[in-house]
Design an enzyme around this catalytic site. Structure first.
Site, PDB file in Angstrom:
ATOM      1  N   ASP A   1      -1.363  -6.288   1.471  1.00  0.00           N
ATOM      2  CA  ASP A   1      -0.769  -5.880   2.747  1.00  0.00           C
ATOM      3  C   ASP A   1      -2.122  -5.798   3.729  1.00  0.00           C
ATOM      4  O   ASP A   1      -2.959  -7.499   3.423  1.00  0.00           O
ATOM      5  CB  ASP A   1      -0.912  -3.782   1.920  1.00  0.00           C
ATOM      6  CG  ASP A   1       0.154  -2.999   3.063  1.00  0.00           C
ATOM      7  OD1 ASP A   1       0.354  -3.798   4.534  1.00  0.00           O
ATOM      8  OD2 ASP A   1       0.503  -2.214   2.454  1.00  0.00           O
TER       9      ASP A   1
ATOM     10  N   CYS B   1      12.007   3.571   4.259  1.00  0.00           N
ATOM     11  CA  CYS B   1      12.506   5.362   3.313  1.00  0.00           C
ATOM     12  C   CYS B   1      12.797   5.775   4.978  1.00  0.00           C
ATOM     13  O   CYS B   1      12.392   7.085   5.672  1.00  0.00           O
ATOM     14  CB  CYS B   1      10.698   5.308   3.742  1.00  0.00           C
ATOM     15  SG  CYS B   1       9.738   5.750   4.252  1.00  0.00           S
TER      16      CYS B   1
ATOM     17  N   ALA C   1       1.114  -1.474   0.109  1.00  0.00           N
ATOM     18  CA  ALA C   1      -0.169  -0.365  -0.010  1.00  0.00           C
ATOM     19  C   ALA C   1       0.902   1.331   0.396  1.00  0.00           C
ATOM     20  O   ALA C   1       1.663   1.539   0.607  1.00  0.00           O
ATOM     21  CB  ALA C   1      -1.169  -0.377   0.763  1.00  0.00           C
ATOM     22  N   PRO C   2       0.489   2.464  -0.647  1.00  0.00           N
ATOM     23  CA  PRO C   2      -0.198   2.190  -1.822  1.00  0.00           C
ATOM     24  C   PRO C   2      -0.483   1.446  -2.890  1.00  0.00           C
ATOM     25  O   PRO C   2      -1.678   1.603  -3.768  1.00  0.00           O
ATOM     26  CB  PRO C   2      -1.518   3.766  -2.003  1.00  0.00           C
ATOM     27  CG  PRO C   2       0.363   4.981  -1.536  1.00  0.00           C
ATOM     28  CD  PRO C   2       1.378   3.560  -0.838  1.00  0.00           C
ATOM     29  N   GLY C   3       0.652   0.681  -3.224  1.00  0.00           N
ATOM     30  CA  GLY C   3       0.551   0.740  -4.177  1.00  0.00           C
ATOM     31  C   GLY C   3       1.612   1.159  -5.889  1.00  0.00           C
ATOM     32  O   GLY C   3       1.829   0.205  -6.993  1.00  0.00           O
TER      33      GLY C   3
ATOM     34  N   ASP D   1      -0.822 -11.162   5.944  1.00  0.00           N
ATOM     35  CA  ASP D   1      -0.260 -10.463   7.265  1.00  0.00           C
ATOM     36  C   ASP D   1       1.630 -11.224   6.277  1.00  0.00           C
ATOM     37  O   ASP D   1       1.480 -11.323   6.120  1.00  0.00           O
ATOM     38  CB  ASP D   1      -0.181 -10.840   7.983  1.00  0.00           C
ATOM     39  CG  ASP D   1       0.382 -10.490   9.036  1.00  0.00           C
ATOM     40  OD1 ASP D   1       2.027  -9.649   9.492  1.00  0.00           O
ATOM     41  OD2 ASP D   1      -0.231 -10.290  10.555  1.00  0.00           O
TER      42      ASP D   1
ATOM     43  N   LYS E   1       4.867   1.075  -5.808  1.00  0.00           N
ATOM     44  CA  LYS E   1       5.837  -0.150  -6.591  1.00  0.00           C
ATOM     45  C   LYS E   1       4.994  -0.884  -7.231  1.00  0.00           C
ATOM     46  O   LYS E   1       5.638  -1.403  -8.505  1.00  0.00           O
ATOM     47  CB  LYS E   1       7.099  -0.046  -5.669  1.00  0.00           C
ATOM     48  CG  LYS E   1       8.010   0.896  -4.762  1.00  0.00           C
ATOM     49  CD  LYS E   1       8.492   0.294  -3.840  1.00  0.00           C
ATOM     50  CE  LYS E   1       9.168   0.900  -2.383  1.00  0.00           C
ATOM     51  NZ  LYS E   1       7.560   1.870  -1.634  1.00  0.00           N
TER      52      LYS E   1
END
Length: 451
Positions: free
Chosen positions: A289, A387, A267-269, A316, A271
Site C-alpha cells: 500500500d 466497493c 490495507a488493512p489486509g 505506490d 483480502k
C-alpha cells in the site's frame, strides 16, 4: 449524562469534525469514544446513534428544518446547524428522549458555545418542529420522484438521478432503503489453521450472538458484545472483520498452494490474509500500500493472525515496479474508489461526491490497472474490484481494460455460490448491489492473461 460528560456537546464536536474538518465518521466517533472509555455503555450507544443517525438522515433533517425556519440551513453558523440537526434527529427518530428534554438541552448547548443571542431562535425552531412534525408535507413522488427519493432516504439528488438511470427506480429505492438499515458486524472465521465451527463456538461461550451469514460457510454476523477487542477469537487471530463481498475476492481468485500473489492496495489486509489462509501458509502474498500508516495496519493484522506467508511493504500502486514484471500468478487490484457501495457504513461519502472527484478516481483506477497488467505472468490472473456501484468505475473500466491489454474475462461461476451466479458471472464479472444482495455494494471482474 450519568458520567458527568456532556454527551450532547460530545456529539456536537464529533459532527463538526466530520462536517467542517472532513474527518471520516467512523474515525471521528471512534476517537471520541476512545477518549472517554469510562462512559457507561448506554451513553456510548446514545452518542454513536445520534452521530450516525444525524449523518445518515442529514438531507431529511435539513428539509424539516428549512420548512420551519426562516433562516435556511446553508445560511446558519456551523455550530447552530449541527445543534439543530442532531436535535431534530432525536425528535423524529428517538421516542425514548422527551421532546422537552431535546429542546432544553439544545438551548443550553447553544449558550454554552457562546451563542446566547441565538437561544430564542433555536428554542423556537425546535419547539415548532416538535409540535408540527406529524403534519409535515414531503415532496410528491408523482411530481418529482428524484426529489421524493432524495428527501425520503436522505441521498443527494444527483446520485439518485444517476442510479435511476443505471438501475431503474425500483432497484434504486431498494438500495437507498438498505443504506439506512443498521449494518451488523460481519467476520470471516478462519478455515486454516482452525475450523469455523470451533471459532463460532468460542465466541458463543463469551456470550456473543453468532448468526451464519449468507453465501459463504465461514462467514458470520456477530452481535451482543461491547468491543471486538474483548473477544478471544479476535485477539487470538481466529476471526477477521470483513464483509462477505470482500471475502468473495479470494474465492474468485482461487489460489493454489505455492502461488505468488501481489495485492496492490491491500490495507488493512483482509483480502491478503484470506488468500494466505487459502494457500495454507504456502506461497507468498505480497501485500502493498501507498503509505507506512496503511502498511502498519496490514502488519498489525499479520501479527495478530500469525500469517507466515503474507508480507507487507510500502509501494505506490501507480509506480511501475520492474522487479515484479510478469512475476505474479495472481494480482489483486482492489482499487481506491468512490465508495458508493459502503454508504451504509460511511454515510459522509454521499455528501462529498462530485463529478470532478468521479473523473479523478477513474483516472487513478486506470493508472493502477496499467501497472497491475504488467505484473501478471503468462496465463495468470488479475482480479479487479471496487466497493462502489458506479458503472464508470466498474463495467466501463472493465471494457476499457480489455480493449487496451491482452486479457480476457473468465467465468467465476465455479468459485461462486449458486445464489450469486448469473449471466454476468458466467462471463467473468459480478456487480453486488446493497439490498438486492446481502452484502455491501461491490464489483469484481476476473481477467486471465491471454499470452
Amino acid at each position: 449524562m450519568i458520567s458527568g460528560v456532556n454527551t450532547r456537546e460530545m456529539i456536537l464536536e464529533i459532527l463538526l469534525q466530520i462536517e467542517e474538518a472532513g474527518e471520516h465518521s467512523h474515525i471521528a466517533i471512534g476517537n471520541a469514544l476512545a477518549k472517554h472509555q469510562f462512559l457507561p455503555r448506554q451513553e456510548r450507544a446514545f452518542v454513536t446513534r445520534v452521530c450516525e443517525g444525524t449523518l445518515e438522515y442529514q438531507i431529511l433533517l435539513d428539509y424539516i428544518i428549512n420548512t420551519y425556519s426562516k433562516v435556511t440551513v446553508d445560511k446558519m453558523k456551523p455550530v447552530i446547524r449541527e445543534i439543530l440537526r442532531s436535535a431534530v434527529y432525536q425528535l423524529k427518530f428517538m421516542d425514548s428522549v422527551p421532546d422537552s428534554a431535546v429542546c432544553n438541552e439544545a438551548v443550553k448547548l447553544t449558550q454554552r458555545k457562546g451563542f446566547y443571542n441565538l437561544k430564542p431562535f433555536v428554542n423556537g425552531v425546535l419547539r415548532t418542529i416538535a409540535r408540527e412534525l406529524e403534519n409535515l408535507t414531503y415532496p410528491s413522488r408523482e411530481e418529482n420522484p428524484v426529489e421524493y427519493l432524495s428527501v425520503r432516504y436522505s441521498m443527494p439528488a444527483n446520485l439518485v438521478e444517476r442510479w435511476i438511470g443505471d438501475y431503474g427506480e425500483k432497484t434504486t429505492e431498494i438500495m437507498l432503503a438498505d443504506f439506512l438499515k443498521e449494518k451488523p458486524v460481519t467476520v470471516r472465521c478462519r478455515t486454516y489453521p482452525c475450523t469455523p465451527e470451533l471459532v463460532k463456538e468460542n465466541m458463543r461461550r463469551q456470550g456473543v450472538t453468532v448468526e451464519d451469514a449468507p453465501y459463504l460457510p465461514y462467514a458470520c454476523r456477530i452481535s451482543g458484545f461491547d468491543h471486538i477487542l474483548m473477544l478471544d477469537a479476535f485477539r487470538d487471530g481466529k476471526i477477521q472483520v470483513q464483509d462477505i463481498s470482500s471475502m468473495l475476492v479470494a474465492e474468485v481468485a482461487d489460489p493454489r498452494k505455492g502461488d505468488y500473489i501481489i495485492d496492490l492496495c491491500a490495507a488493512p489486509g483482509g483480502k491478503s490474509l484470506h488468500l494466505g489462509d487459502k494457500m495454507e501458509s504456502y506461497g507468498t502474498v505480497d501485500a502493498r500500500d501507498v503509505s507506512q500508516y496503511k502498511v502498519d495496519l496490514i502488519e498489525e493484522n499479520i501479527q495478530r493472525l500469525n500469517s507466515i506467508n503474507v508480507q507487507a511493504r510500502v509501494m505506490d500502486a501507480t509506480v511501475f515496479d520492474v522487479e515484479s514484471e510478469c512475476k505474479a500468478d495472481i494480482v489483486i487490484a482492489d482499487v481506491p474508489c468512490s465508495g458508493y457501495g459502503v454508504i451504509g457504513k460511511k454515510p459522509e461519502i454521499k455528501y462529498r461526491a462530485t463529478p470532478r472527484k468521479q473523473e479523478e478516481i477513474v483516472i487513478l483506477q486506470r493508472s493502477i490497472l496499467e501497472r497491475a497488467a504488467e505484473y501478471v505472468k503468462s496465463k495468470g490472473l488479475l482480479i479487479y474490484s471496487t466497493c462502489t456501484i458506479a458503472k464508470e468505475e466498474n463495467e466501463e473500466n472493465m471494457m476499457w481494460f480489455m480493449n487496451h491489454f491482452p486479457f480476457k474475462l473468465e467465468s467465476m461461476d465455479p468459485q461462486l455460490p449458486k445464489e450469486l451466479r448469473s449471466e454476468s458471472t458466467a462471463l467473468g464479472y459480478l456487480q453486488l448491489l446493497p439490498g438486492v444482495h446481502q452484502t455491501d455494494g461491490f464489483f469484481i471482474a476476473k481477467f486471465r492473461r491471454k499470452t
